[in-house]
Design a protein around this motif. Sequence first.
Motif, short mmCIF file in Angstrom:
data_model
loop_
_atom_site.label_atom_id
_atom_site.label_comp_id
_atom_site.label_asym_id
_atom_site.label_seq_id
_atom_site.Cartn_x
_atom_site.Cartn_y
_atom_site.Cartn_z
N MET A 37 0.83 -1.21 0.00
CA MET A 37 0.00 0.00 0.00
C MET A 37 0.86 1.27 0.00
SD MET A 37 -3.06 -1.20 2.57
CE MET A 37 -3.99 0.33 2.42
N GLY A 38 2.13 1.11 -0.38
CA GLY A 38 3.02 2.25 -0.48
C GLY A 38 3.75 2.62 0.79
N GLY A 39 3.61 1.81 1.83
CA GLY A 39 4.28 2.10 3.10
C GLY A 39 5.63 1.40 3.21
N SER A 40 6.26 1.57 4.35
CA SER A 40 7.57 0.96 4.58
C SER A 40 7.45 -0.51 4.99
CB SER A 40 8.30 1.72 5.69
OG SER A 40 7.67 1.50 6.95
N GLY A 41 6.32 -0.87 5.59
CA GLY A 41 6.17 -2.23 6.09
C GLY A 41 6.96 -2.48 7.36
N ASP A 42 7.56 -1.43 7.92
CA ASP A 42 8.42 -1.56 9.10
C ASP A 42 7.66 -1.39 10.41
OD1 ASP A 42 10.65 -2.00 7.51
OD2 ASP A 42 11.17 0.12 7.43
N GLY A 43 6.50 -1.96 10.49
CA GLY A 43 5.70 -1.88 11.70
C GLY A 43 4.46 -2.74 11.53
N VAL A 44 3.63 -2.70 12.53
CA VAL A 44 2.39 -3.46 12.52
C VAL A 44 1.33 -2.64 11.79
CG1 VAL A 44 0.63 -4.49 14.03
CG2 VAL A 44 3.02 -4.52 14.71
N ASN A 45 0.40 -3.33 11.10
CA ASN A 45 -0.70 -2.60 10.47
C ASN A 45 -2.04 -3.10 11.01
OD1 ASN A 45 -1.85 -4.66 8.57
ND2 ASN A 45 0.23 -4.58 7.72
N PRO A 46 -3.10 -2.32 10.86
CA PRO A 46 -4.39 -2.68 11.43
C PRO A 46 -4.93 -4.04 10.96
CG PRO A 46 -4.40 -0.37 10.82
CD PRO A 46 -3.12 -0.96 10.28
N GLU A 47 -4.64 -4.41 9.71
CA GLU A 47 -5.13 -5.69 9.21
C GLU A 47 -4.46 -6.86 9.93
OE1 GLU A 47 -6.40 -2.55 7.16
OE2 GLU A 47 -4.26 -3.05 7.10
N GLN A 48 -3.19 -6.72 10.25
CA GLN A 48 -2.49 -7.76 11.02
C GLN A 48 -3.11 -7.91 12.40
OE1 GLN A 48 1.38 -5.96 10.65
NE2 GLN A 48 2.10 -7.57 9.25
N LEU A 49 -3.41 -6.80 13.03
CA LEU A 49 -4.01 -6.84 14.37
C LEU A 49 -5.41 -7.45 14.31
CD1 LEU A 49 -2.87 -3.30 15.52
CD2 LEU A 49 -1.97 -5.50 16.33
N PHE A 50 -6.18 -7.09 13.30
CA PHE A 50 -7.51 -7.65 13.13
C PHE A 50 -7.45 -9.15 12.89
CE2 PHE A 50 -11.47 -8.18 10.47
CZ PHE A 50 -12.35 -8.04 11.52
N ALA A 51 -6.49 -9.59 12.05
CA ALA A 51 -6.33 -11.02 11.77
C ALA A 51 -6.00 -11.79 13.05
CB ALA A 51 -5.25 -11.25 10.72
N ALA A 52 -5.08 -11.27 13.85
CA ALA A 52 -4.70 -11.93 15.10
C ALA A 52 -5.88 -12.01 16.06
CB ALA A 52 -3.52 -11.21 15.75
N GLY A 53 -6.60 -10.92 16.20
CA GLY A 53 -7.75 -10.89 17.10
C GLY A 53 -8.87 -11.81 16.64
N TYR A 54 -9.18 -11.80 15.35
CA TYR A 54 -10.25 -12.62 14.81
C TYR A 54 -9.90 -14.10 14.96
CZ TYR A 54 -14.49 -13.15 11.88
OH TYR A 54 -15.74 -13.44 11.39
N ALA A 55 -8.66 -14.48 14.63
CA ALA A 55 -8.25 -15.88 14.74
C ALA A 55 -8.41 -16.38 16.18
CB ALA A 55 -6.82 -16.06 14.26
N ALA A 56 -7.95 -15.57 17.13
CA ALA A 56 -8.02 -15.97 18.54
C ALA A 56 -9.47 -16.05 19.03
CB ALA A 56 -7.23 -14.99 19.40
N CYS A 57 -10.27 -15.07 18.68
CA CYS A 57 -11.66 -15.05 19.10
C CYS A 57 -12.43 -16.22 18.50
CB CYS A 57 -12.31 -13.72 18.71
SG CYS A 57 -13.96 -13.49 19.39
#
Length: 139
Positions: A37-57
């Motif tokens: 999406m044009g970013g650096s990729g050097d950090g966490v993004n909201p989709e990663q957090l949502f994926a982790a939360g959804y998988a666990a839930c």
Amino acid sequence: MEPMYTTEALATGAGRNGRSVVKDSDLDFNLAAPKEMGGSGDGVNPEQLFAAGYAACFHGALQLVAKSEGADLGDSSVGARVSIGKDETSFGLAVELEVTIPNLPHDEAQKLADKAHEVCPYSKATRGNIDVKVSVIED
């Protein structure tokens, strides 16, 4: 709804390129838009957090359903793949949940996964809003 638990997070900086802190936790991290999406990729993004939360839930909901039906999940797992893309008006999300239950026949495992999709709070929150596909996959 009668809340059982509430958490708080604060995002600062430039949205997807900033920082996020979750109150009363160890979560304090830099955010960065993905390279796609044009970013650096050097950090966490909201989709990663949502994926982790959804998988666990969803895995928790799967365990709840299995317990109520007397099913043994064994070494089960749930993977979540979250996609972001352009839709008709701006941006949208899609989710693919991949459920693995090694010690159950595929049809039985899919029935449990479908029932978990009915009770999972994340599934309830997204129902009718984004595409969510639930599939049982072989180990």
